[in-house]
Design a protein around this motif. Structure first.
Motif, PDB file in Angstrom:
ATOM      1  N   SER A  67     -50.094 -19.886  19.212  1.00 50.56           N
ATOM      2  CA  SER A  67     -51.019 -19.190  18.310  1.00 50.56           C
ATOM      3  C   SER A  67     -50.305 -18.710  17.055  1.00 50.56           C
ATOM      4  O   SER A  67     -50.850 -18.763  15.942  1.00 50.56           O
ATOM      5  CB  SER A  67     -51.670 -18.012  19.034  1.00 50.56           C
ATOM      6  N   THR A  68     -49.066 -18.259  17.215  1.00 52.05           N
ATOM      7  CA  THR A  68     -48.275 -17.849  16.046  1.00 52.05           C
ATOM      8  C   THR A  68     -48.028 -19.048  15.146  1.00 52.05           C
ATOM      9  O   THR A  68     -48.088 -18.940  13.906  1.00 52.05           O
ATOM     10  CB  THR A  68     -46.931 -17.239  16.493  1.00 52.05           C
ATOM     11  N   PHE A  69     -47.782 -20.202  15.750  1.00 52.13           N
ATOM     12  CA  PHE A  69     -47.557 -21.415  14.974  1.00 52.13           C
ATOM     13  C   PHE A  69     -48.809 -21.787  14.186  1.00 52.13           C
ATOM     14  O   PHE A  69     -48.732 -22.165  13.015  1.00 52.13           O
ATOM     15  CB  PHE A  69     -47.163 -22.560  15.914  1.00 52.13           C
ATOM     16  N   VAL A  70     -49.992 -21.717  14.823  1.00 53.76           N
ATOM     17  CA  VAL A  70     -51.238 -22.024  14.126  1.00 53.76           C
ATOM     18  C   VAL A  70     -51.442 -21.050  12.963  1.00 53.76           C
ATOM     19  O   VAL A  70     -51.818 -21.455  11.844  1.00 53.76           O
ATOM     20  CB  VAL A  70     -52.440 -21.968  15.096  1.00 53.76           C
ATOM     21  N   ASN A  71     -51.190 -19.764  13.200  1.00 56.31           N
ATOM     22  CA  ASN A  71     -51.315 -18.777  12.126  1.00 56.31           C
ATOM     23  C   ASN A  71     -50.377 -19.107  10.969  1.00 56.31           C
ATOM     24  O   ASN A  71     -50.725 -18.960   9.781  1.00 56.31           O
ATOM     25  CB  ASN A  71     -51.014 -17.372  12.656  1.00 56.31           C
ATOM     26  N   ALA A  72     -49.154 -19.566  11.306  1.00 58.29           N
ATOM     27  CA  ALA A  72     -48.195 -19.922  10.270  1.00 58.29           C
ATOM     28  C   ALA A  72     -48.675 -21.124   9.469  1.00 58.29           C
ATOM     29  O   ALA A  72     -48.498 -21.182   8.248  1.00 58.29           O
ATOM     30  CB  ALA A  72     -46.829 -20.203  10.905  1.00 58.29           C
ATOM     31  N   LEU A  73     -49.286 -22.107  10.156  1.00 55.51           N
ATOM     32  CA  LEU A  73     -49.835 -23.262   9.456  1.00 55.51           C
ATOM     33  C   LEU A  73     -50.929 -22.844   8.474  1.00 55.51           C
ATOM     34  O   LEU A  73     -51.011 -23.353   7.356  1.00 55.51           O
ATOM     35  CB  LEU A  73     -50.423 -24.269  10.458  1.00 55.51           C
ATOM     36  N   LEU A  74     -51.751 -21.905   8.923  1.00 56.74           N
ATOM     37  CA  LEU A  74     -52.860 -21.444   8.078  1.00 56.74           C
ATOM     38  C   LEU A  74     -52.415 -20.458   7.006  1.00 56.74           C
ATOM     39  O   LEU A  74     -53.123 -20.251   6.004  1.00 56.74           O
ATOM     40  CB  LEU A  74     -53.936 -20.780   8.948  1.00 56.74           C
ATOM     41  N   GLY A  75     -51.243 -19.856   7.231  1.00 61.73           N
ATOM     42  CA  GLY A  75     -50.803 -18.824   6.297  1.00 61.73           C
ATOM     43  C   GLY A  75     -51.661 -17.586   6.416  1.00 61.73           C
ATOM     44  O   GLY A  75     -51.808 -16.816   5.457  1.00 61.73           O
ATOM     45  N   ASP A  76     -52.187 -17.377   7.601  1.00 58.74           N
ATOM     46  CA  ASP A  76     -53.116 -16.270   7.785  1.00 58.74           C
ATOM     47  C   ASP A  76     -53.096 -15.879   9.266  1.00 58.74           C
ATOM     48  O   ASP A  76     -53.222 -16.731  10.145  1.00 58.74           O
ATOM     49  CB  ASP A  76     -54.523 -16.695   7.375  1.00 58.74           C
ATOM     50  N   GLU A  77     -52.956 -14.621   9.535  1.00 59.32           N
ATOM     51  CA  GLU A  77     -52.838 -14.147  10.911  1.00 59.32           C
ATOM     52  C   GLU A  77     -54.239 -13.893  11.485  1.00 59.32           C
ATOM     53  O   GLU A  77     -54.690 -12.752  11.600  1.00 59.32           O
ATOM     54  CB  GLU A  77     -51.993 -12.878  10.971  1.00 59.32           C
ATOM     55  N   ILE A  78     -54.923 -14.993  11.900  1.00 58.34           N
ATOM     56  CA  ILE A  78     -56.292 -14.841  12.396  1.00 58.34           C
ATOM     57  C   ILE A  78     -56.381 -14.921  13.926  1.00 58.34           C
ATOM     58  O   ILE A  78     -57.247 -14.298  14.525  1.00 58.34           O
ATOM     59  CB  ILE A  78     -57.231 -15.892  11.771  1.00 58.34           C
ATOM     60  N   LEU A  79     -55.498 -15.682  14.557  1.00 58.89           N
ATOM     61  CA  LEU A  79     -55.545 -15.818  16.007  1.00 58.89           C
ATOM     62  C   LEU A  79     -54.727 -14.721  16.670  1.00 58.89           C
ATOM     63  O   LEU A  79     -53.650 -14.361  16.185  1.00 58.89           O
ATOM     64  CB  LEU A  79     -55.005 -17.185  16.446  1.00 58.89           C
ATOM     65  N   PRO A  80     -55.221 -14.193  17.789  1.00 63.35           N
ATOM     66  CA  PRO A  80     -54.467 -13.147  18.499  1.00 63.35           C
ATOM     67  C   PRO A  80     -53.175 -13.699  19.080  1.00 63.35           C
ATOM     68  O   PRO A  80     -53.125 -14.841  19.545  1.00 63.35           O
ATOM     69  CB  PRO A  80     -55.428 -12.699  19.593  1.00 63.35           C
ATOM     70  N   THR A  81     -52.128 -12.906  19.071  1.00 61.96           N
ATOM     71  CA  THR A  81     -50.834 -13.299  19.654  1.00 61.96           C
ATOM     72  C   THR A  81     -50.340 -12.156  20.521  1.00 61.96           C
ATOM     73  O   THR A  81     -50.785 -11.014  20.402  1.00 61.96           O
ATOM     74  CB  THR A  81     -49.794 -13.594  18.563  1.00 61.96           C
ATOM     75  N   GLY A  82     -49.409 -12.486  21.427  1.00 64.89           N
ATOM     76  CA  GLY A  82     -48.854 -11.442  22.289  1.00 64.89           C
ATOM     77  C   GLY A  82     -47.945 -12.037  23.331  1.00 64.89           C
ATOM     78  O   GLY A  82     -47.762 -13.249  23.421  1.00 64.89           O
ATOM     79  N   TRP A 113     -63.728 -21.081  14.303  1.00 66.20           N
ATOM     80  CA  TRP A 113     -63.365 -20.394  13.070  1.00 66.20           C
ATOM     81  C   TRP A 113     -63.591 -21.346  11.886  1.00 66.20           C
ATOM     82  O   TRP A 113     -63.650 -22.555  12.051  1.00 66.20           O
ATOM     83  CB  TRP A 113     -61.894 -19.973  13.055  1.00 66.20           C
ATOM     84  N   THR A 114     -63.648 -20.768  10.711  1.00 66.29           N
ATOM     85  CA  THR A 114     -63.659 -21.541   9.475  1.00 66.29           C
ATOM     86  C   THR A 114     -62.557 -21.003   8.573  1.00 66.29           C
ATOM     87  O   THR A 114     -62.425 -19.787   8.397  1.00 66.29           O
ATOM     88  CB  THR A 114     -65.018 -21.410   8.754  1.00 66.29           C
ATOM     89  N   HIS A 115     -61.763 -21.939   7.983  1.00 67.18           N
ATOM     90  CA  HIS A 115     -60.644 -21.493   7.148  1.00 67.18           C
ATOM     91  C   HIS A 115     -60.317 -22.583   6.127  1.00 67.18           C
ATOM     92  O   HIS A 115     -60.387 -23.776   6.450  1.00 67.18           O
ATOM     93  CB  HIS A 115     -59.415 -21.187   8.009  1.00 67.18           C
ATOM     94  N   PRO A 116     -59.928 -22.192   4.911  1.00 65.31           N
ATOM     95  CA  PRO A 116     -59.651 -23.194   3.865  1.00 65.31           C
ATOM     96  C   PRO A 116     -58.304 -23.883   4.007  1.00 65.31           C
ATOM     97  O   PRO A 116     -58.027 -24.855   3.289  1.00 65.31           O
ATOM     98  CB  PRO A 116     -59.704 -22.361   2.576  1.00 65.31           C
ATOM     99  N   ASN A 117     -57.452 -23.422   4.928  1.00 66.78           N
ATOM    100  CA  ASN A 117     -56.083 -23.947   5.004  1.00 66.78           C
ATOM    101  C   ASN A 117     -55.844 -24.868   6.214  1.00 66.78           C
ATOM    102  O   ASN A 117     -54.715 -24.960   6.694  1.00 66.78           O
ATOM    103  CB  ASN A 117     -55.078 -22.796   5.038  1.00 66.78           C
TER     104      ASN A 117
END
Length: 602
Positions: A67-82, A113-117
């Protein structure tokens, strides 16, 4: 949301590919319950082609930092991590002009979700629950999306690279024909030397254990997320997290082959993997059934060969018995010559004495010799039959294994009946095998031979005693056997003795001896024939036993095998035809230069 819109030749190829996926799903349905999951995967892949989203699936163990990797790809912290498994649902991020709050779908199993990245219009990023999760549902969902993927980004933790569950998922992705990119995450937890060692270890393991060589990247998704420079296909951000190398690689791939064409190729690879999987299954069955068909065709020949071997062995046995009979004949003639003389005829014969002497000088150890020869023949017959029945049982057990696989097919009822018939055949063959006991068969023949030889002894000694009695005109001690010789001696030769004097007497005794020799030969011939008949009867019973089993028990079973073989051949031909269609689509796809448009859906 934005999907890829195809026009012209590639749009037509997409329709052909969708139909191909449905056709494969329909064909493998003939394999029964074992193919049900693959059928659903094929249908989902066809549906994905209809929607035309390029699906990038993120797979890996929980706590590998997916999930952290996906957030990094998007450049946006949208998915929960832990530190605990956080992805309990499928996270689908579709392309959109701006980020929107997630929407739960499909009974709360998918969060969309919807995201431009995401990287480009029509590109969808899917974050799956972790492999090796304590939740069985997580792994089931991850496997479902793995088959639908167009590109697999497999995330491993640098601290725990190449766990057993990771190996299983990599094998699955490989067998589905998926393009895999291997990413070792959390390298910020290692020093420079450890990073090199981990990367070398992963590269060696995947090459040796999986026989594939996917591109391997090492990253720190945590460090990349801090830069917040997102986009799956975005340009370099200048950080040292390792994410730029992944983005650069992806850009090269999709500049060479656009996502639309990549998707068609990916799903065509999946279609081919399904064809290959079930062709292998069917080929294995055809090979086994083919061996059984050959066995069926050879069954009658084998029975005839076995019968010929028995006949050949019987001839050898009879030759050995004939040698015993020839020795009996020689001793019998010697006995007659020594005892049927004028001198011995002057005194009353003692039947018991003559029989005892005959048994000692003529019969001797003949009964032992005959018993040994017959027992050797019985042993040969029994050993041959045992080998035959064992081979029958072994072959039938193999066929039963095939029929066991057919129990779950659409024709389960008929194959269950066939399997029941086969089990009956196996039980009968096993029972037949257990009936073979050399001692019982040999004892039976010994009794027959001993009885016949005893009758032979009685008849020959009775003959000799009878001749003396008729010549002397007296009754011998014990019963006298009336023979043709006795009649001739009384009515014809007797008067010649009175009329001819010494010369007539000699001629008379020569005639008696010759007639006794002839009678000996006739009775030995009869004895020999009785032995041959006893052995022949046993051989015929054995041959009939085998033939009846083949005709009454095996033939119906093997006729059903013919039906099964035809069914497999038809399935194989259908898969070959589907494979040809797939290759034709692939050839046409390679020739096409793709130009696509995007369309937005609200």
């Amino acid at each position: 949301m934005t999907s890829i819109v195809l026009e012209g030749p590639i749009a037509e190829l997409r329709e052909q590919e969708i139909q191909l996926l449905f056709d494969i799903a329909e064909e493998i349905a003939k394999q029964g319950a074992e193919a049900e999951e693959d059928r659903q995967r094929l249908k989902l892949s066809a549906s994905d082609l209809r929607d035309m989203f390029f699906m990038v699936v993120i797979v890996g163990e929980f706590n590998a930092g997916k999930s952290t990797f996906v957030n990094a790809l998007l450049g946006d912290e949208i998915l929960p991590t832990g530190i605990t498994p956080t992805t309990e649902v499928i996270e689908i991020i579709r392309y959109g002009d701006k980020s929107k709050k997630p929407v739960m779908k499909e009974q709360d199993a998918i969060r969309e979700w919807t995201h431009p990245n995401t990287g480009a219009p029509g590109v969808v990023i899917v974050d799956t629950p972790g492999t090796g999760s304590v939740f069985a549902k997580h792994e089931r969902i991850a496997k479902q999306f793995l088959s639908r993927s167009d590109l697999v980004l497999f995330i491993m933790s640098a601290k725990k690279a190449f766990a057993q569950t990771e190996k299983l998922y990599l094998e699955l992705a490989r067998d589905y024909g998926k393009k895999i990119i291997l990413i070792v995450n959390q390298i910020d937890l290692l020093d420079k030397q450890e990073r090199k060692e981990v990367e070398a270890f992963v590269r060696q393991q995947i090459s040796e254990m999986m026989n594939i060589e996917p591109p391997i990247f090492t990253v720190s998704a945590k460090q990349a997320l801090q830069k917040r420079s997102g986009g799956l296909f975005s340009r370099n951000s200048g950080d040292d997290s390792g994410m730029d190398a992944i983005r650069s690689y992806l850009n090269q791939i999709f500049e060479r082959i656009p996502p639309a064409k990549q998707k068609l190729i990916a799903q065509l690879d999946f279609a081919d993997s399904m064809i290959s999987k079930y062709r292998t299954k069917i080929d294995d069955r055809i090979q086994l059934i083919g061996a059984d068909q050959a066995y069926v065709q050879e069954l009658q020949e084998e029975l005839q060969n076995q019968a010929a071997r028995l006949a050949e062995r019987l001839d050898i046995t009879m030759q050995e018995l004939q040698r015993v009979f020839d020795e009996l004949r020689a001793r019998g003639r010697k006995f007659i010559a020594a005892n049927l003389t004028i001198t011995r005829s002057l005194r009353a014969p003692d039947r018991n004495e003559i029989q005892e002497k005959f048994e000692k000088e003529v019969i001797g150890n003949a009964i032992t010799q005959i018993s040994d020869i017959s027992e050797e023949y019985v042993n040969a017959v029994v050993d041959s039959s045992r080998r035959y029945w064992r081979s029958i049982i072994e072959r039938l057990n193999k066929i039963e294994a095939v029929l066991e696989q057919e129990i779950g097919t659409p024709d389960a009822g008929s194959y269950a009946e066939q399997r029941a018939a086969l089990q009956t055949a196996i039980a009968i063959a096993d029972a037949e095998l257990k009936t073979y006991r050399e001692d019982s068969l040999a004892a039976s023949l010994r009794d027959i031979f001993a009885t016949n030889l005893s009758r032979f002894t009685t008849s020959i000694t009775g003959l000799v005693v009878g001749i003396f009695a008729l010549v002397l005109g007296i009754s011998a001690a014990g019963p006298v056997t009336a023979t043709a010789i006795g009649v001739i001696g009384t009515l014809v030769v007797g008067p010649a003795l009175v009329a001819g004097g010494a010369a007539g007497t000699l001629l008379y005794w020569r005639k008696l001896r010759q007639d006794a020799y002839d009678e000996l030969d006739a009775r030995l011939q009869k004895l020999s024939e009785s032995y041959r008949q006893a052995l022949q009867d046993m051989t015929d019973r054995e041959r009939t036993r085998l033939l009846q089993y083949g005709q009454e028990i095996l033939s119906p079973v093997f006729s059903r095998i013919e039906v099964l073989s035809k069914r497999y051949q038809e399935q194989r031909a259908a898969l070959i035809q589907l494979s040809s269609k797939s290759q034709k689509i692939r050839t046409e796809l390679e020739r096409i230069q793709v130009q696509v448009e995007t369309t937005s859906e609200n």
